[in-house]
Scaffold this active site. Structure first.
Site, PDB file in Angstrom:
ATOM      1  CB  CYS A   2      -0.922   0.000   1.219  1.00 34.47           C
ATOM      2  SG  CYS A   2      -2.037   1.431   1.245  1.00 34.47           S
ATOM      3  CD  GLU A 103      -1.112  -1.832  -5.065  1.00 34.91           C
ATOM      4  OE1 GLU A 103      -0.178  -1.356  -5.768  1.00 34.91           O
ATOM      5  OE2 GLU A 103      -1.041  -1.957  -3.835  1.00 34.91           O
TER       6      GLU A 103
END
Length: 254
Positions: A2, A103
């Site tokens: 992340c 992402e």
């Protein structure tokens, strides 16, 4: 891994959701990046508190941060063993205040590789409770700084077509045991950090403007046309799934 996320809902919504005592006033942020100040929730003596920390964990035993890798993520599979995270898992667990994250799907290799950004949010619109670890670092000169990292786990079915890792997203009833470092041991706490159900999330491609951390505005969360071949609910065979470079210590994001 992340490497970027966002916090958009009004401060009062997060305060009511987490139940901390402070009344902070913080702006919407559409592209939060490592090393920036970020809001977290911690628990002290059974009460929750709001705190601002630096995203990028420095363990308390670190004498000099110069040259220490940027630790923005902590893999749940290793947090009970690695010295960088062991103490924080036992004594300093936190939740990152977030409403979603980004992402990148990598396709190809070398100069021909492409990276498509996706925005991931909760389908029900609730705040997204990201499990984290924090540390209080003290310098030899008396300087002090609070730092934190997001705990990551393996991807669920939806995320697997984009990346093989994802942040550990806690359900509302998992927040309390995660924060309760006095009553919940590291093992059971780590067990809370697992891939969330697919139906918790929505996944949409967004503009490549999110690639630059200097861009921070509402246009970043506007979905764009899905790249050709992107399934509605990705179920990519394991051999074909994009692989990550998610490590406990990272010097580069993408």
């Amino acid at each position: 891994m992340c490497g970027r996320y966002f916090t958009l809902q009004a401060p009062e919504i997060h305060r009511l959701f987490y139940g901390y005592a402070e009344v902070p006033n913080f702006p919407a942020r559409y592209n939060i990046a490592p090393t920036q100040p970020v809001p977290i929730v911690i628990s002290e003596r059974g009460r929750r508190h709001f705190r601002l920390v630096r995203w990028g964990l420095w363990p308390s035993w670190l004498k000099d941060p110069k040259g220490f890798p940027l630790v923005i993520n902590a893999r749940v599979e290793t947090i009970q063993e690695k010295p960088t995270f062991r103490g924080a898992l036992r004594h300093r667990r936190c939740v990152f205040l977030a409403d979603g994250f980004y992402e990148w799907r990598r396709e190809g290799t070398g100069k021909t590789a492409t990276k498509t950004p996706f925005m991931i949010r909760r389908a029900d619109g609730a705040p997204m409770a990201l499990a984290g670890l924090w540390e209080n670092w003290l310098g030899a000169d008396g300087s002090e700084i609070d730092t934190a990292a997001i705990v990551t786990t393996g991807a669920n079915g939806m995320m697997a077509a984009v990346h093989d890792r994802m942040p550990a997203i806690l359900s509302p009833d998992e927040i309390e045991p995660w924060l309760d470092t006095r009553g919940v041991e590291p093992g059971p706490a780590a067990a809370l950090c697992r891939p969330c159900p697919d139906d918790w999330l929505t996944l949409d491609p967004v503009s490549s403007r999110v690639n630059d951390a200097r861009n921070d505005g509402p246009d970043l969360i506007v979905p764009v046309a899905k790249p050709k071949g992107t399934p509605e609910l990705p179920e990519t065979p394991a051999a074909d799934r994009p692989r990550s470079s998610d490590e406990d210590a990272q010097g580069a994001l993408f």
